[in-house]
Design an enzyme around this catalytic site. Structure first.
Site, PDB file in Angstrom:
ATOM      1  N   GLN A 109       0.823  -1.198  -0.067  1.00  0.00           N
ATOM      2  CA  GLN A 109      -0.061  -0.061  -0.038  1.00  0.00           C
ATOM      3  C   GLN A 109       0.976   1.268   0.018  1.00  0.00           C
ATOM      4  OE1 GLN A 109      -2.711  -0.354   3.530  1.00  0.00           O
ATOM      5  NE2 GLN A 109      -4.118  -1.598   2.337  1.00  0.00           N
ATOM      6  N   TRP A 110       1.730   1.273   0.781  1.00  0.00           N
ATOM      7  CA  TRP A 110       2.878   2.106   0.855  1.00  0.00           C
ATOM      8  C   TRP A 110       3.425   2.767  -0.228  1.00  0.00           C
ATOM      9  CZ3 TRP A 110       4.888   3.111   6.470  1.00  0.00           C
ATOM     10  CH2 TRP A 110       5.578   4.246   6.533  1.00  0.00           C
ATOM     11  N   ARG A 114       4.148   7.629  -4.936  1.00  0.00           N
ATOM     12  CA  ARG A 114       5.309   7.554  -5.818  1.00  0.00           C
ATOM     13  C   ARG A 114       6.407   8.851  -5.625  1.00  0.00           C
ATOM     14  NH1 ARG A 114       1.201   7.639 -10.533  1.00  0.00           N
ATOM     15  NH2 ARG A 114       0.007   8.600  -8.560  1.00  0.00           N
ATOM     16  N   SER A 122      17.225  -5.918   0.427  1.00  0.00           N
ATOM     17  CA  SER A 122      17.328  -6.786  -0.644  1.00  0.00           C
ATOM     18  C   SER A 122      17.186  -8.289  -0.177  1.00  0.00           C
ATOM     19  CB  SER A 122      18.368  -6.748  -1.450  1.00  0.00           C
ATOM     20  OG  SER A 122      18.513  -7.614  -2.453  1.00  0.00           O
ATOM     21  N   ARG A 195      12.302 -16.657  -1.646  1.00  0.00           N
ATOM     22  CA  ARG A 195      11.264 -15.658  -1.046  1.00  0.00           C
ATOM     23  C   ARG A 195       9.963 -15.618  -1.620  1.00  0.00           C
ATOM     24  NH1 ARG A 195      13.213  -9.970  -3.834  1.00  0.00           N
ATOM     25  NH2 ARG A 195      13.400 -10.596  -5.631  1.00  0.00           N
ATOM     26  N   LEU A 212       8.179  17.772   2.534  1.00  0.00           N
ATOM     27  CA  LEU A 212       7.164  17.658   3.448  1.00  0.00           C
ATOM     28  C   LEU A 212       5.944  17.881   2.831  1.00  0.00           C
ATOM     29  CD1 LEU A 212       6.282  18.440   6.593  1.00  0.00           C
ATOM     30  CD2 LEU A 212       6.937  20.658   6.343  1.00  0.00           C
ATOM     31  N   HIS A 213       5.778  18.455   1.831  1.00  0.00           N
ATOM     32  CA  HIS A 213       4.410  18.397   1.019  1.00  0.00           C
ATOM     33  C   HIS A 213       3.895  17.052   0.510  1.00  0.00           C
ATOM     34  CE1 HIS A 213       1.469  19.378  -1.986  1.00  0.00           C
ATOM     35  NE2 HIS A 213       2.346  18.574  -3.032  1.00  0.00           N
ATOM     36  N   HIS A 217       0.506  14.867   1.919  1.00  0.00           N
ATOM     37  CA  HIS A 217      -0.160  14.279   1.011  1.00  0.00           C
ATOM     38  C   HIS A 217      -0.453  12.896   1.747  1.00  0.00           C
ATOM     39  CE1 HIS A 217      -2.355  13.244  -2.511  1.00  0.00           C
ATOM     40  NE2 HIS A 217      -1.623  12.298  -2.378  1.00  0.00           N
ATOM     41  N   ARG A 222      -3.091   8.342   4.913  1.00  0.00           N
ATOM     42  CA  ARG A 222      -2.854   7.193   5.614  1.00  0.00           C
ATOM     43  C   ARG A 222      -3.080   7.218   7.035  1.00  0.00           C
ATOM     44  NH1 ARG A 222      -3.552   3.225   1.766  1.00  0.00           N
ATOM     45  NH2 ARG A 222      -2.131   3.908  -0.142  1.00  0.00           N
TER      46      ARG A 222
HETATM   47  C1  LIG Z   1      -8.450   4.306   1.757  1.00  0.00           C
HETATM   48  C2  LIG Z   1      -7.383   4.096   0.296  1.00  0.00           C
HETATM   49  C3  LIG Z   1      -8.009   3.269  -0.403  1.00  0.00           C
HETATM   50  C4  LIG Z   1      -7.187   2.893  -1.619  1.00  0.00           C
HETATM   51  N1  LIG Z   1      -7.794   1.704  -2.301  1.00  0.00           N
HETATM   52  C5  LIG Z   1      -7.133   1.458  -3.447  1.00  0.00           C
HETATM   53  C6  LIG Z   1      -7.471   0.191  -4.335  1.00  0.00           C
HETATM   54  O1  LIG Z   1      -8.484  -0.243  -4.147  1.00  0.00           O
HETATM   55  N2  LIG Z   1      -6.883  -0.025  -5.443  1.00  0.00           N
HETATM   56  C7  LIG Z   1      -5.467   0.619  -5.767  1.00  0.00           C
HETATM   57  O2  LIG Z   1      -5.132   0.511  -6.776  1.00  0.00           O
HETATM   58  N3  LIG Z   1      -5.006   1.771  -4.998  1.00  0.00           N
HETATM   59  C8  LIG Z   1      -5.761   2.170  -4.041  1.00  0.00           C
HETATM   60  N4  LIG Z   1      -5.496   3.087  -3.173  1.00  0.00           N
HETATM   61  C9  LIG Z   1      -4.287   3.716  -3.385  1.00  0.00           C
HETATM   62  C10 LIG Z   1      -4.359   5.252  -3.956  1.00  0.00           C
HETATM   63  O3  LIG Z   1      -5.246   4.986  -5.272  1.00  0.00           O
HETATM   64  C11 LIG Z   1      -3.313   5.879  -4.516  1.00  0.00           C
HETATM   65  O4  LIG Z   1      -2.445   5.115  -5.402  1.00  0.00           O
HETATM   66  C12 LIG Z   1      -2.288   5.960  -3.165  1.00  0.00           C
HETATM   67  O5  LIG Z   1      -3.117   6.679  -2.052  1.00  0.00           O
HETATM   68  C13 LIG Z   1      -1.104   6.990  -3.791  1.00  0.00           C
HETATM   69  O6  LIG Z   1      -1.561   8.101  -3.803  1.00  0.00           O
HETATM   70  P1  LIG Z   1      -1.065   9.232  -4.904  1.00  0.00           P
HETATM   71  O7  LIG Z   1      -0.932   8.643  -6.173  1.00  0.00           O
HETATM   72  O8  LIG Z   1      -1.741  10.581  -4.577  1.00  0.00           O
HETATM   73  O9  LIG Z   1       0.435   9.630  -4.186  1.00  0.00           O
HETATM   74  P2  LIG Z   1       1.837   9.943  -5.066  1.00  0.00           P
HETATM   75  O10 LIG Z   1       1.990   8.862  -5.791  1.00  0.00           O
HETATM   76  O11 LIG Z   1       2.520  10.281  -3.774  1.00  0.00           O
HETATM   77  O12 LIG Z   1       1.528  11.223  -5.816  1.00  0.00           O
HETATM   78  C14 LIG Z   1       1.170  12.462  -5.084  1.00  0.00           C
HETATM   79  C15 LIG Z   1       0.640  13.157  -6.287  1.00  0.00           C
HETATM   80  O13 LIG Z   1       1.615  13.336  -7.413  1.00  0.00           O
HETATM   81  C16 LIG Z   1       0.989  13.485  -8.655  1.00  0.00           C
HETATM   82  N5  LIG Z   1       1.381  12.376  -9.328  1.00  0.00           N
HETATM   83  C17 LIG Z   1       2.313  11.331  -9.108  1.00  0.00           C
HETATM   84  N6  LIG Z   1       2.464  10.533  -9.998  1.00  0.00           N
HETATM   85  C18 LIG Z   1       1.984  11.023 -11.115  1.00  0.00           C
HETATM   86  C19 LIG Z   1       1.860  10.542 -12.288  1.00  0.00           C
HETATM   87  N7  LIG Z   1       2.507   9.461 -13.047  1.00  0.00           N
HETATM   88  N8  LIG Z   1       0.772  11.029 -13.290  1.00  0.00           N
HETATM   89  C20 LIG Z   1       0.095  12.113 -12.590  1.00  0.00           C
HETATM   90  N9  LIG Z   1       0.439  12.821 -11.633  1.00  0.00           N
HETATM   91  C21 LIG Z   1       1.074  12.069 -10.554  1.00  0.00           C
HETATM   92  C22 LIG Z   1      -0.439  13.292  -8.278  1.00  0.00           C
HETATM   93  O14 LIG Z   1      -1.300  14.547  -8.228  1.00  0.00           O
HETATM   94  C23 LIG Z   1      -0.525  12.887  -6.930  1.00  0.00           C
HETATM   95  O15 LIG Z   1      -1.722  12.850  -6.216  1.00  0.00           O
HETATM   96  C24 LIG Z   1      -6.072   3.436  -1.837  1.00  0.00           C
HETATM   97  C25 LIG Z   1      -5.667   4.536  -1.008  1.00  0.00           C
HETATM   98  C26 LIG Z   1      -6.268   4.955   0.147  1.00  0.00           C
HETATM   99  C27 LIG Z   1      -5.985   5.945   1.054  1.00  0.00           C
END
Ligand SMILES: Cc1cc2nc3c(=O)[nH]c(=O)nc-3n(C[C@H](O)[C@H](O)[C@H](O)COP(=O)(O)OP(=O)(O)OC[C@H]3O[C@@H](n4cnc5c(N)ncnc54)[C@H](O)[C@@H]3O)c2cc1C
Length: 301
Positions: A109-110, A114, A122, A195, A212-213, A217, A222
């Protein structure tokens, strides 16, 4: 939390060191550095390094020559303004690096976040420790009936005992097979292959660095009640480190993000009508049943 004597010695040695620097430091976070905060049954999180502080956010926002600190109240006002208006880049000037030990299913999940730099232990090179996450009885819950992504009532009695026994037995069995497959006097299978048979509650470790930003997020998603308990407890431990590190930014984040609620345009329309004394009901509100319930929940109704 299980740290080997060698790991503990290494951490203590790092903690005993102090270096002179011209860079600003934050005493409250220095105090937490190189201390493993226990999370779940064998996990931990510890701050390994950081850069910047509240003044660095202010300095970047003002593009000033010195530390940029005027009065604390002015800095606080500016930080709150930045947070309120999503002016996010000044918060990217601060960075933090954590060492995290976490079950593989939590790591999955973590890693979806990205916007961080990650280096994982490893398991091609090293042998994973024999440590599995076994939920405490109060966290062993049945599938929720109304939320497909959540938990319902806590399992009790025979059901709880049976599930806990299965988790322990399966972890033990797959780890015993892992060791057997690796055995140099037996099959001597490559670590990178052996593994694949381990259970997802096996612990892994990584270094995770972000600004920090993006940390805010991550924490907003989380540390939220909708996040799975097992990742939420890591986020909650991290909140403590952020509070110590950048108290003004943390307070603005707690106010405008963690404790805030978002209302859609339709919800605002309903709220305006209600404030004007109209008795609005869900069917004619333009909101779905779920939106209606969520709006009332946000209002504590
Ligand atoms: C309660 C909960 C339930 C979830 N359930 C599911 C699930 O069922 N299935 C599943 O697959 N995931 C699930 N997720 C994961 C979720 O969809 C996100 O992948 C995850 O929270 C990471 O968020 P993010 O992409 O905003 O974060 P980051 O990857 O840190 O990105 C931060 C921000 O940077 C921008 N960004 C980063 N990379 C890109 C890119 N390549 N293109 C455009 N903009 C980008 C976006 O604005 C993004 O919001 C869940 C998350 C939560 C919190």
């Amino acid at each position: 939390m299980s740290l080997t004597p060698d790991q503990k010695t290494e951490i203590d040695a790092a903690r005993a060191q102090s270096n002179q620097t011209r860079r600003p430091t934050v005493p409250a976070l220095e105090e937490k550095m190189f201390t493993a905060m226990p999370v779940l049954d064998h996990g931990f999180i510890r701050v390994v390094d950081y850069m910047g502080d509240d003044a660095a956010v202010v300095q970047a926002a003002r593009v000033s020559y010195g530390r940029g600190t005027r009065k604390t109240s002015e800095d606080e006002g500016l930080i709150r303004y930045l947070m309120r208006h999503y002016h996010s880049t000044p918060f990217e000037m601060c960075e933090i690096k954590y060492h995290v030990k976490l079950p593989i299913f939590v790591a999955r999940q973590w890693i979806r976040h990205r916007t961080a730099n990650v280096n994982e232990y490893s398991a091609r090179y090293s042998i994973l420790d024999k440590e599995f996450y076994i939920p405490a009885p109060e966290h062993l819950a049945a599938q929720s009936a109304d939320n497909r992504q959540g938990r319902g009532a806590v399992l009790e009695g025979d059901d709880a005992a049976r599930v806990l026994a299965m988790l322990r037995e399966d972890g033990e069995t797959t780890y015993a097979h892992y060791e057997e497959m690796l055995d140099e006097n037996g099959p001597g299978l490559a670590r990178e292959l052996a593994r694949m048979n381990l259970t997802l509650n096996t612990y892994t470790q990584w270094y995770w660095k972000t600004d920090l930003h993006n940390l805010f997020h991550f924490l907003r998603l989380r540390a939220d009640s909708h996040a799975q308990y097992e990742i939420r407890v890591y986020a909650e431990a991290m909140l403590e480190t952020v509070k110590a590190w950048v108290p003004l930014s943390y307070a603005a984040f707690a106010d405008y993000r963690l404790g805030a609620a978002t209302f859609s345009a339709k919800m605002l329309d309903v709220l305006r009508r209600m404030l004007a004394g109209e008795a609005v009901e869900q069917p004619e509100s333009g909101l779905s049943k779920r939106e209606w319930t969520e709006m009332l929940a946000a209002l504590g109704r």
